[in-house]
Design a protein around this motif. Structure first.
Motif, PDB file in Angstrom:
ATOM      1  N   LEU A 237     -20.859 -55.886   8.726  1.00 60.25           N
ATOM      2  CA  LEU A 237     -21.508 -54.869   9.547  1.00 60.25           C
ATOM      3  C   LEU A 237     -20.498 -54.199  10.479  1.00 60.25           C
ATOM      4  CD1 LEU A 237     -24.228 -53.545  10.254  1.00 60.25           C
ATOM      5  CD2 LEU A 237     -24.555 -55.319  11.979  1.00 60.25           C
ATOM      6  N   LYS A 238     -19.564 -54.971  11.020  1.00 63.74           N
ATOM      7  CA  LYS A 238     -18.519 -54.399  11.880  1.00 63.74           C
ATOM      8  C   LYS A 238     -17.673 -53.389  11.100  1.00 63.74           C
ATOM      9  CE  LYS A 238     -17.976 -58.433  14.904  1.00 63.74           C
ATOM     10  NZ  LYS A 238     -17.073 -59.553  15.264  1.00 63.74           N
ATOM     11  N   THR A 239     -17.388 -53.713   9.844  1.00 60.15           N
ATOM     12  CA  THR A 239     -16.601 -52.799   9.017  1.00 60.15           C
ATOM     13  C   THR A 239     -17.338 -51.480   8.828  1.00 60.15           C
ATOM     14  OG1 THR A 239     -15.549 -54.624   7.839  1.00 60.15           O
ATOM     15  CG2 THR A 239     -15.533 -52.480   6.747  1.00 60.15           C
ATOM     16  N   VAL A 240     -18.627 -51.579   8.546  1.00 63.07           N
ATOM     17  CA  VAL A 240     -19.437 -50.366   8.383  1.00 63.07           C
ATOM     18  C   VAL A 240     -19.462 -49.579   9.688  1.00 63.07           C
ATOM     19  CG1 VAL A 240     -21.760 -49.498   7.925  1.00 63.07           C
ATOM     20  CG2 VAL A 240     -20.843 -51.371   6.549  1.00 63.07           C
ATOM     21  N   ASP A 241     -19.602 -50.290  10.807  1.00 62.87           N
ATOM     22  CA  ASP A 241     -19.670 -49.629  12.106  1.00 62.87           C
ATOM     23  C   ASP A 241     -18.368 -48.893  12.421  1.00 62.87           C
ATOM     24  OD1 ASP A 241     -20.715 -48.815  14.486  1.00 62.87           O
ATOM     25  OD2 ASP A 241     -20.855 -50.797  15.393  1.00 62.87           O
ATOM     26  N   ARG A 242     -17.237 -49.497  12.072  1.00 64.91           N
ATOM     27  CA  ARG A 242     -15.946 -48.851  12.321  1.00 64.91           C
ATOM     28  C   ARG A 242     -15.795 -47.574  11.510  1.00 64.91           C
ATOM     29  NH1 ARG A 242     -13.966 -54.316  12.602  1.00 64.91           N
ATOM     30  NH2 ARG A 242     -13.533 -54.285  10.364  1.00 64.91           N
ATOM     31  N   GLN A 243     -16.468 -47.505  10.363  1.00 62.97           N
ATOM     32  CA  GLN A 243     -16.392 -46.331   9.503  1.00 62.97           C
ATOM     33  C   GLN A 243     -17.397 -45.258   9.906  1.00 62.97           C
ATOM     34  OE1 GLN A 243     -17.081 -48.111   5.691  1.00 62.97           O
ATOM     35  NE2 GLN A 243     -14.979 -48.844   5.462  1.00 62.97           N
ATOM     36  N   SER A 244     -18.222 -45.563  10.899  1.00 66.68           N
ATOM     37  CA  SER A 244     -19.228 -44.605  11.345  1.00 66.68           C
ATOM     38  C   SER A 244     -18.564 -43.383  11.948  1.00 66.68           C
ATOM     39  CB  SER A 244     -20.140 -45.267  12.392  1.00 66.68           C
ATOM     40  OG  SER A 244     -20.946 -44.314  13.034  1.00 66.68           O
ATOM     41  N   ASP A 245     -19.213 -42.222  11.794  1.00 68.90           N
ATOM     42  CA  ASP A 245     -18.661 -40.978  12.320  1.00 68.90           C
ATOM     43  C   ASP A 245     -19.140 -40.679  13.735  1.00 68.90           C
ATOM     44  OD1 ASP A 245     -21.296 -40.450  11.796  1.00 68.90           O
ATOM     45  OD2 ASP A 245     -20.949 -38.666  10.584  1.00 68.90           O
ATOM     46  N   LEU A 246     -19.727 -41.663  14.425  1.00 63.84           N
ATOM     47  CA  LEU A 246     -20.227 -41.464  15.773  1.00 63.84           C
ATOM     48  C   LEU A 246     -19.074 -41.617  16.761  1.00 63.84           C
ATOM     49  CD1 LEU A 246     -23.113 -40.998  16.956  1.00 63.84           C
ATOM     50  CD2 LEU A 246     -23.145 -43.437  17.491  1.00 63.84           C
ATOM     51  N   ASP A 247     -18.690 -40.533  17.451  1.00 62.69           N
ATOM     52  CA  ASP A 247     -17.556 -40.619  18.368  1.00 62.69           C
ATOM     53  C   ASP A 247     -17.987 -41.243  19.697  1.00 62.69           C
ATOM     54  OD1 ASP A 247     -18.696 -38.640  20.038  1.00 62.69           O
ATOM     55  OD2 ASP A 247     -17.547 -37.032  19.107  1.00 62.69           O
ATOM     56  N   PHE A 248     -17.012 -41.484  20.572  1.00 60.89           N
ATOM     57  CA  PHE A 248     -17.292 -42.232  21.790  1.00 60.89           C
ATOM     58  C   PHE A 248     -18.291 -41.512  22.687  1.00 60.89           C
ATOM     59  CE2 PHE A 248     -16.300 -43.650  26.154  1.00 60.89           C
ATOM     60  CZ  PHE A 248     -16.610 -44.991  25.995  1.00 60.89           C
ATOM     61  N   ALA A 249     -18.135 -40.201  22.845  1.00 61.02           N
ATOM     62  CA  ALA A 249     -19.073 -39.453  23.688  1.00 61.02           C
ATOM     63  C   ALA A 249     -20.500 -39.565  23.152  1.00 61.02           C
ATOM     64  CB  ALA A 249     -18.651 -37.991  23.785  1.00 61.02           C
ATOM     65  N   ASP A 250     -20.655 -39.515  21.832  1.00 61.61           N
ATOM     66  CA  ASP A 250     -21.983 -39.661  21.239  1.00 61.61           C
ATOM     67  C   ASP A 250     -22.546 -41.061  21.484  1.00 61.61           C
ATOM     68  OD1 ASP A 250     -22.156 -37.085  20.281  1.00 61.61           O
ATOM     69  OD2 ASP A 250     -21.290 -37.573  18.330  1.00 61.61           O
ATOM     70  N   GLN A 251     -21.668 -42.069  21.387  1.00 65.98           N
ATOM     71  CA  GLN A 251     -22.107 -43.434  21.657  1.00 65.98           C
ATOM     72  C   GLN A 251     -22.579 -43.574  23.103  1.00 65.98           C
ATOM     73  OE1 GLN A 251     -19.498 -46.624  20.151  1.00 65.98           O
ATOM     74  NE2 GLN A 251     -18.405 -45.045  19.015  1.00 65.98           N
ATOM     75  N   VAL A 252     -21.815 -43.021  24.035  1.00 66.17           N
ATOM     76  CA  VAL A 252     -22.217 -43.080  25.446  1.00 66.17           C
ATOM     77  C   VAL A 252     -23.525 -42.330  25.655  1.00 66.17           C
ATOM     78  CG1 VAL A 252     -21.604 -42.363  27.785  1.00 66.17           C
ATOM     79  CG2 VAL A 252     -19.877 -43.394  26.307  1.00 66.17           C
ATOM     80  N   ARG A 253     -23.652 -41.172  24.997  1.00 66.09           N
ATOM     81  CA  ARG A 253     -24.871 -40.375  25.139  1.00 66.09           C
ATOM     82  C   ARG A 253     -26.092 -41.177  24.675  1.00 66.09           C
ATOM     83  NH1 ARG A 253     -22.731 -36.329  23.339  1.00 66.09           N
ATOM     84  NH2 ARG A 253     -22.329 -35.227  25.301  1.00 66.09           N
ATOM     85  N   ARG A 254     -25.962 -41.890  23.588  1.00 59.90           N
ATOM     86  CA  ARG A 254     -27.071 -42.720  23.097  1.00 59.90           C
ATOM     87  C   ARG A 254     -27.416 -43.805  24.107  1.00 59.90           C
ATOM     88  NH1 ARG A 254     -28.482 -42.585  17.680  1.00 59.90           N
ATOM     89  NH2 ARG A 254     -29.117 -44.763  17.834  1.00 59.90           N
ATOM     90  N   VAL A 255     -26.394 -44.469  24.653  1.00 57.86           N
ATOM     91  CA  VAL A 255     -26.634 -45.530  25.629  1.00 57.86           C
ATOM     92  C   VAL A 255     -27.305 -44.968  26.877  1.00 57.86           C
ATOM     93  CG1 VAL A 255     -25.495 -47.142  27.207  1.00 57.86           C
ATOM     94  CG2 VAL A 255     -24.817 -47.066  24.809  1.00 57.86           C
ATOM     95  N   VAL A 256     -26.825 -43.820  27.353  1.00 60.48           N
ATOM     96  CA  VAL A 256     -27.401 -43.200  28.547  1.00 60.48           C
ATOM     97  C   VAL A 256     -28.859 -42.835  28.308  1.00 60.48           C
ATOM     98  CG1 VAL A 256     -27.322 -41.147  30.027  1.00 60.48           C
ATOM     99  CG2 VAL A 256     -25.219 -42.397  29.511  1.00 60.48           C
TER     100      VAL A 256
END
Length: 358
Positions: A237-256
């Motif tokens: 699952l970590k390997t799949v997650d690393r290949q995800s196209d979600l950039d850091f700003a998008d990740q933060v936006r989801r968390v926020v």
């Protein structure tokens, strides 16, 4: 309206590459069977919606949120079942999230499993996110749509909350029930199906969709969990997650978005989610042309708009949800976001959407 996003056929392209505003069909693959069991013809529901029944044959295929919401509304009409989404979610047993579900089933305890779905749900669903909180003796597991103006939002929330209950019963045991359920939808005429599926009578017209339960449930060991299998699957699952196209700003936006929805949105909370300090969070965001403050203000505005359109909450109550000391402070903030006061925005958009203003 775009019905489907890219149909995925290989592991390399599937789990990590769901497009924005879409989700994998795996949790609702049984929708045709459910329509038939309720006395309607699936083809007569799918065809007018521009959907092929074959879409649901492959769990890696994806569908847009407007398309799935429209389809659920058509299912309600065709079957005469106002709680169709609730039954559909309750029927999503077994493995609704593919590899993510498999990892969760082999976690040592419930808290670890919930942490996985909270952190990696974007690999399955790019139109919503899972929220979680722990406050004293209570914990919660919730689901927040990014765009609640999609058709059938009430049915989508019903699906999600029913899946959440089924998931917790898989992890905690079949007798598990939430202490409380909140649903952001109008109270239905018949609440009995909700009581039967969810194990309690929900609080309707809430500001979010969430299951509330004793925090001690998070320490429960998961029956049948295999440590070696967990190590193997979680690495995959970590390997799949690393290949995800979600950039850091998008990740933060989801968390926020999730933290705003549960009223715990601070930079410290966000930093804790990423195991980073505040300074590093801001540096990474600045390199992508944004800031934590800008993201948090955008998401607060989006939540305010949703609550003004989808609930009967007063402006004072909405101000409280957004952690403003009083309605006047919220009014000034909203005028800065949209150039009009919230009462005027609410009246205008209520007319445009055909909803009664309040």
């Amino acid at each position: 309206m775009s019905v489907t996003c890219a149909a995925n056929s290989s592991e390399a392209r599937s789990f990590g590459n769901v497009e924005g505003g879409c989700l994998r069909v795996q949790p609702i693959m049984h929708i045709a069977r459910m329509i038939g069991e309720l006395g309607a013809d699936p083809e007569r529901v799918f065809a007018p919606a521009g959907i092929s029944a074959g879409l649901f044959a492959n769990p890696e295929n994806t569908i847009s949120f407007p398309a799935v919401g429209d389809l659920l509304e058509r299912c309600v009409v065709a079957t005469g079942c106002a709680h169709f989404g609730l039954l559909l979610g309750a029927g999503a047993v077994g493995n609704p999230f593919g590899l993510l579900s498999e990892v969760m089933q082999h976690c040592a305890d419930v808290g670890t499993a919930i942490a996985h779905i909270h952190q990696q749900f974007h690999l399955h669903d790019r139109g919503a996110l899972v929220t979680r909180t722990v406050a004293g003796r209570e914990a919660s597991l919730g689901y927040a749509l990014f765009d609640t103006a999609v058709p059938g939002a009430d049915q989508i929330y019903d699906v999600a909350i029913a899946i959440g209950v089924a998931l917790m019963r898989q992890l905690c045991g079949p007798q598990w029930n939430p202490r409380k359920v909140l649903l952001p939808r109008h109270r239905p005429r018949d609440v009995r199906p909700y009581e039967e599926v969810l194990g309690c009578s929900p609080d309707f017209a809430a500001d979010r969709a969430v299951l509330i339960f004793p925090a001690g449930n998070l320490r429960r060991r998961i029956a049948g969990a295999d440590h070696e299998m967990y190590a193997l699957l979680s690495e995959r699952l970590k390997t799949v997650d690393r290949q995800s196209d979600l950039d850091f700003a998008d990740q933060v936006r989801r968390v926020v978005r999730g933290l705003v929805a549960v009223r715990r949105c601070t930079l410290d909370e966000v930093a804790a989610m990423f195991a980073m300090n505040r300074r590093r969070i801001n540096r990474k965001l600045e390199r992508q042309g944004t800031t934590y403050h800008q993201i948090s203000q955008e998401e607060s505005c989006a939540l305010a708009e949703r609550l003004m359109l989808d609930t009967d909450m007063t402006l004072g109550e909405i101000a409280s949800v957004l952690d403003y000391a009083e309605a006047g402070v919220f009014t000034r903030a909203f005028r800065g976001w949209r150039g009009v006061v919230p009462s005027e925005w609410r009246r205008t958009h209520a007319r445009n959407t055909g909803r009664a203003s309040s």
